[in-house]
Design an enzyme around this catalytic site. Structure first.
Site, short mmCIF file in Angstrom:
data_model
loop_
_atom_site.label_atom_id
_atom_site.label_comp_id
_atom_site.label_asym_id
_atom_site.label_seq_id
_atom_site.Cartn_x
_atom_site.Cartn_y
_atom_site.Cartn_z
N SER A 143 17.24 -15.16 -5.97
CA SER A 143 17.66 -16.61 -6.19
C SER A 143 16.89 -17.82 -5.81
O SER A 143 16.05 -17.54 -4.81
CB SER A 143 19.12 -16.56 -4.92
OG SER A 143 19.53 -17.83 -4.99
N TYR A 157 23.35 -14.56 2.72
CA TYR A 157 22.96 -14.57 1.30
C TYR A 157 21.59 -14.83 0.98
O TYR A 157 20.83 -14.18 0.60
CB TYR A 157 23.79 -15.50 0.37
CG TYR A 157 23.61 -15.73 -1.21
CD1 TYR A 157 24.15 -14.65 -1.94
CD2 TYR A 157 22.76 -16.17 -1.98
CE1 TYR A 157 23.89 -14.71 -3.25
CE2 TYR A 157 22.45 -16.60 -2.87
CZ TYR A 157 22.92 -15.58 -3.91
OH TYR A 157 22.75 -15.83 -5.09
N1 LIG Z 1 25.29 -17.72 -10.74
C1 LIG Z 1 24.31 -18.16 -9.67
O1 LIG Z 1 24.68 -19.30 -9.56
C2 LIG Z 1 23.37 -17.34 -9.18
C3 LIG Z 1 22.27 -17.89 -8.83
C4 LIG Z 1 20.92 -17.21 -8.23
C5 LIG Z 1 21.16 -15.84 -8.01
N2 LIG Z 1 22.37 -15.07 -8.48
C6 LIG Z 1 22.48 -13.67 -8.22
O2 LIG Z 1 22.49 -13.11 -9.47
C7 LIG Z 1 23.36 -11.79 -9.51
C8 LIG Z 1 24.38 -11.69 -10.47
O3 LIG Z 1 25.46 -12.64 -10.15
P1 LIG Z 1 26.41 -13.43 -11.09
O4 LIG Z 1 26.04 -14.95 -10.85
O5 LIG Z 1 26.18 -12.91 -12.34
O6 LIG Z 1 27.84 -13.17 -10.67
P2 LIG Z 1 29.04 -12.37 -10.95
O7 LIG Z 1 29.40 -12.59 -12.24
O8 LIG Z 1 30.05 -12.29 -9.75
O9 LIG Z 1 28.39 -10.96 -11.02
C9 LIG Z 1 28.25 -10.10 -9.77
C10 LIG Z 1 27.90 -8.65 -10.24
O10 LIG Z 1 27.70 -7.92 -9.23
C11 LIG Z 1 28.60 -6.81 -9.08
N3 LIG Z 1 28.78 -6.41 -7.63
C12 LIG Z 1 29.40 -7.06 -6.68
N4 LIG Z 1 29.33 -6.35 -5.53
C13 LIG Z 1 29.05 -4.96 -6.03
C14 LIG Z 1 29.27 -4.04 -5.36
N5 LIG Z 1 29.59 -3.29 -4.10
N6 LIG Z 1 28.81 -2.67 -6.25
C15 LIG Z 1 28.76 -2.83 -7.53
N7 LIG Z 1 28.61 -3.95 -8.01
C16 LIG Z 1 28.66 -5.03 -7.38
C17 LIG Z 1 29.83 -7.25 -9.87
O11 LIG Z 1 30.66 -6.10 -10.31
P3 LIG Z 1 32.00 -5.51 -9.77
O12 LIG Z 1 32.62 -6.56 -8.94
O13 LIG Z 1 32.39 -4.99 -10.95
O14 LIG Z 1 31.57 -4.34 -8.86
C18 LIG Z 1 29.43 -8.27 -10.95
O15 LIG Z 1 29.10 -7.37 -12.01
C19 LIG Z 1 23.58 -11.72 -8.12
O16 LIG Z 1 22.69 -10.88 -7.46
C20 LIG Z 1 23.42 -13.22 -7.32
O17 LIG Z 1 23.49 -13.15 -6.14
C21 LIG Z 1 23.47 -15.79 -8.92
#
Ligand SMILES: NC(=O)c1ccc[n+]([C@@H]2O[C@H](COP(=O)([O-])OP(=O)(O)OC[C@H]3O[C@@H](n4cnc5c(N)ncnc54)[C@H](OP(=O)(O)O)[C@@H]3O)[C@@H](O)[C@H]2O)c1
Length: 245
Positions: A143, A157
């Site tokens: 991130s 985080y």
């Molecule tokens: N969106 C942003 O602004 C942003 C910016 C920088 C980095 N990121 C990073 O990008 C990555 C993806 O996030 P996203 O933005 O796409 O959010 P998201 O739509 O909430 O997706 C998060 C994913 O992680 C999975 N997950 C969470 N806890 C889990 C667990 N205990 N076991 C297995 N899977 C788990 C969820 O699947 P289930 O709930 O089905 O298990 C879901 O598929 C994350 O690492 C996040 O920190 C996001």
């Protein structure tokens, strides 16, 4: 196009946001995919879509906090696809409250386990076959908070994402002599459901101006499809508009 023809890609957090977009684009680019997350119905729906494009998709229901389930996901992928050429450590979460005092010890541990320890565990399990094959790509989705830890992103985080940068560097130190490479991708704010955890979730207009999941998927394909002599160690991908956060 088929920039990943015949490659086998394991994506954690494939049920939503970045992970679903990454898995979808990998399949469109000719890869077979292993979909790892807890919400099985969402993985089923994506797997159907991928199979409809003529690619293989294996579903690995898995809570990445559970080491036994992580091991089972890797074994299931190997049994179905024969191996893993690209590992995308993407699963992640955040809390609604973000300060040191509001974050309990238990919540801190959970954030580190989901966001960081799981990436370490998947890497530890998958790297030996990549080293033995003399080829492999690991993409760690960290991130912007790894570059700029902040209260907006949260203490647990930010710490977990900074930890991913260390994991990425050492993966390269160990892996590069064997042609195995790792890239840490640092997205700025992006329009995915993770933003619903924020104390004040952004407006629809703000969400439209942010990065979109497909932008991160493109970056992953870029990194994984370059010739194996090329190491992209780190990608910082931010929204162009600085007023979006
Ligand atoms: N969106 C942003 O602004 C942003 C910016 C920088 C980095 N990121 C990073 O990008 C990555 C993806 O996030 P996203 O933005 O796409 O959010 P998201 O739509 O909430 O997706 C998060 C994913 O992680 C999975 N997950 C969470 N806890 C889990 C667990 N205990 N076991 C297995 N899977 C788990 C969820 O699947 P289930 O709930 O089905 O298990 C879901 O598929 C994350 O690492 C996040 O920190 C996001």
């Amino acid at each position: 196009m088929s920039r990943l023809a015949g490659r086998r890609v394991l994506v954690t957090g494939a049920s939503s946001g970045f992970g679903a977009a990454i898995a979808r684009l990998c399949a469109q680019e000719g890869a077979d995919v292993a979909l790892v997350a807890r919400r099985v119905e969402r993985l089923e729906a994506l797997a159907q879509e991928v199979r409809g494009q003529g690619r293989q998709a294996v579903i690995c229901p898995c809570d990445v906090q559970d080491p036994g389930q992580v091991q089972a996901a890797v074994e299931q992928t190997r049994a179905a696809l024969g191996g893993i050429d690209v590992l995308v450590n993407n699963a992640g979460t955040n809390l609604s409250h973000r300060s040191i005092q509001e974050t309990t010890l238990e919540e801190w541990r959970r954030l580190l386990e989901v966001n960081l320890t799981s990436a370490f565990h998947f890497t530890r399990l998958v790297m030996p076959e990549m080293v033995a094959r003399g080829q492999g790509t690991i993409v760690n989705i960290a991130s912007r908070a790894a570059n700029y830890p902040s209260l907006l992103a949260g203490v647990g985080y930010s710490a977990s994402k900074l930890g991913m940068q260390a994991l990425n560097r050492i993966t390269n130190e160990e892996g590069n002599p064997h042609n195995v490479r790792a890239c840490v991708v640092n997205p700025g704010v992006a329009n995915t459901p993770i933003l619903d955890h924020r104390p004040r979730p952004p407006s629809p207009a703000a969400r439209r101006a942010m990065l979109q999941p497909e932008d991160i998927a493109e970056a992953v394909i870029f990194v994984a499809s370059l010739p194996s002599r090329v190491l992209v160690e780190r990608l910082d991908i931010y929204p162009t508009r600085v007023d979006v956060s």
